[in-house]
Design a protein around this motif. Structure first.
Motif, short mmCIF file in Angstrom:
data_model
loop_
_atom_site.label_atom_id
_atom_site.label_comp_id
_atom_site.label_asym_id
_atom_site.label_seq_id
_atom_site.Cartn_x
_atom_site.Cartn_y
_atom_site.Cartn_z
N GLY A 108 36.33 44.39 55.56
CA GLY A 108 34.98 44.55 55.01
C GLY A 108 34.40 43.18 54.75
N ALA A 130 33.07 41.20 42.72
CA ALA A 130 32.65 42.44 42.06
C ALA A 130 33.87 43.25 41.60
N TYR A 154 35.25 53.71 48.42
CA TYR A 154 36.03 52.47 48.38
C TYR A 154 37.37 52.76 47.67
N TYR A 196 38.44 52.25 43.79
CA TYR A 196 38.00 53.07 42.64
C TYR A 196 39.15 53.94 42.17
N CYS A 227 28.36 54.52 44.85
CA CYS A 227 28.20 53.29 45.62
C CYS A 227 27.10 53.53 46.65
N ASP A 272 27.92 50.80 41.98
CA ASP A 272 28.34 49.66 42.80
C ASP A 272 27.24 49.39 43.84
N ILE A 331 26.88 46.49 45.71
CA ILE A 331 27.23 45.26 46.42
C ILE A 331 26.58 45.15 47.80
N TYR A 332 26.23 46.30 48.40
CA TYR A 332 25.60 46.26 49.74
C TYR A 332 24.08 46.42 49.67
N SER A 338 29.34 38.48 47.69
CA SER A 338 30.29 38.54 48.81
C SER A 338 29.62 38.99 50.10
N LYS A 339 28.83 40.05 50.01
CA LYS A 339 28.25 40.63 51.23
C LYS A 339 26.88 40.03 51.53
N ARG A 395 34.53 34.28 45.63
CA ARG A 395 34.79 35.15 44.50
C ARG A 395 33.69 35.00 43.44
#
Ligand SMILES: Cc1ncc(COP(=O)(O)O)c(C=O)c1O
Length: 379
Positions: A32, A93, A118, A121, A164, A196, A198-199, A229-230, A238
């Motif tokens: 990922g 994250a 994911y 979790y 997510c 979440d 993150i994307y 990160s993404k 990190r």
């Protein structure tokens, strides 16, 4: 720890790396991981911070400058009325996720998860001593969640729900309707919501990312997880964060104080610059979008495969109906017979049966070659 699993995606990625090192012809789509370099301006900012000896502990929650930048981002881009004391900067994250699970779950609690999900979790919930309660979504319905599905799994012990969007692995982006159903649900059942996001920046076809933390009725019960990160191709740096009410953040901060202490100082400094790299992020998004279409068009031309277009993130999550094989058998066959390393849908829990996750954050030539090999295999 005995109850928790290892990370299947991390393990499969390591397998691909090992096979390549041994000279085996394998195309790996298990990770990922963005396939872009971190923006130059971010690297320069980190180097500058190191040179001026910005290399010591910071406060556990993160530097004031970075937390202020995150607060501004949340107000401007997400409609989340965050304040500095509700932000904790974490090394990715993932530690923010663990801080939330360890802080608010205990034995006897149940934590609901929309699946496929994911894998961390589930592991985190079990490590916190609580029970994992999957809410399986259906491939045929585009992984849409309904109020009925949530109600079917709720009990008096339900404490938290994890969602997510855009989703790893399915690529589904929650609609306004789903977001409001989920918000009503957690409010009525007095639950916490971990969102979440993150994307969030990798979203396609004009869809809109909606943040739960922006809904006033539930904002005090939402922990938003995000990071760079993404969006800025910074997986190895990190850098992530949680955003919540100051009351929840105070509890989660104890986890940070007693474990990692703080996120790396120069990384935090560079992260401020990363929040101003919207043009780079947009270039990456465009490129993922082109590759999404490349892989979907190629796979959908194979009769055994149904590959919906991911609405967000950078994974194709497709179904293979072939000789009644399970997801695990399909993934093994793809590796053994075609040298294509992917993740079985069941690694992401219930709802992933007969499915495969394949990252399209890979070069076009490898994607094309993988499609060619799969076409040949299924013929
Ligand atoms: C859904 C989801 N959440 C969280 C993470 C963790 O991100 P980070 O590298 O910031 O810890 C990932 C990484 O793959 C992810 O896919």
């Amino acid at each position: 720890m005995k109850r928790a699993g290892g990370s299947p995606t991390v393990a499969l990625n390591a397998k691909g790396i090992r096979m390549k090192e041994e000279g085996i012809d394998v195309l790996s789509f298990a990770a990922g991981e963005p396939d872009f370099d971190t923006p130059e301006a971010v690297k320069a900012a980190a180097a500058e911070a190191i040179r001026r000896n910005d290399t010591h502990y910071t406060s556990a929650a993160g530097t004031i400058a970075l937390r202020r930048r995150i607060v501004r981002k949340l107000w401007e881009e997400n409609g989340i009325r965050a304040s500095e004391d509700g932000i904790i900067v974490t090394p990715g994250a993932k530690p923010a996720l663990y801080a939330a699970l360890m802080s608010f779950l205990e034995e006897g609690d149940e934590c609901m998860v929309l699946t496929p999900a994911y894998p961390s979790y589930r592991s985190g919930i079990l490590m916190a001593g609580a029970e994992y309660v999957p809410v399986p979504l259906r491939f045929e319905d585009g992984f849409v969640v309904t109020r009925e599905m949530l109600e079917a799994k709720v009990t008096a012990r339900s404490k938290m729900l994890i969602v997510c969007s855009p989703c790893n692995p399915t690529g589904h982006v929650l609609t306004k309707r789903e977001v409001h159903d989920i918000a009503d649900f957690v409010l009525e059942h007095d639950m916490l919501l971990v969102s979440d996001e993150i994307y969030e920046k990798l979203i396609y076809d004009g869809r809109e990312h909606l943040s739960f933390g922006a809904i006033p009725e539930i904002s005090d019960r939402v922990v938003t997880l995000n990071g760079l990160s993404k969006s800025a191709a910074m997986t190895g740096w990190r850098i992530g964060y949680s955003a919540s009410s100051p009351e929840l953040a105070r509890v989660m901060l104890k986890m940070q104080q007693n474990t990692v202490n703080c996120t790396a100082s120069f990384t935090q400094f560079a992260a401020i610059t990363a929040f101003d790299c919207a043009a780079e992020t947009e270039r990456m998004r465009q490129s993922y979008l082109e590759r999404r279409d490349l892989i979907c068009d190629g796979l959908n031309a194979i009769p055994a495969i149904t590959c919906p277009r991911a609405e967000g993130a950078f994974y194709a999550f497709f179904r293979i109906d072939w000789r009644d094989m399970s997801a695990g058998e399909l993934a093994d066959t793809l590796l053994d017979k075609a040298g294509v390393l992917v993740v079985p849908g069941t690694a992401f829990g219930e709802g992933g049966e007969k499915c495969i996750r394949m990252s399209f954050a890979a070069d076009r030539a490898s994607l094309q070659e993988a499609v060619r090999r799969m076409r040949e295999l299924f013929a």
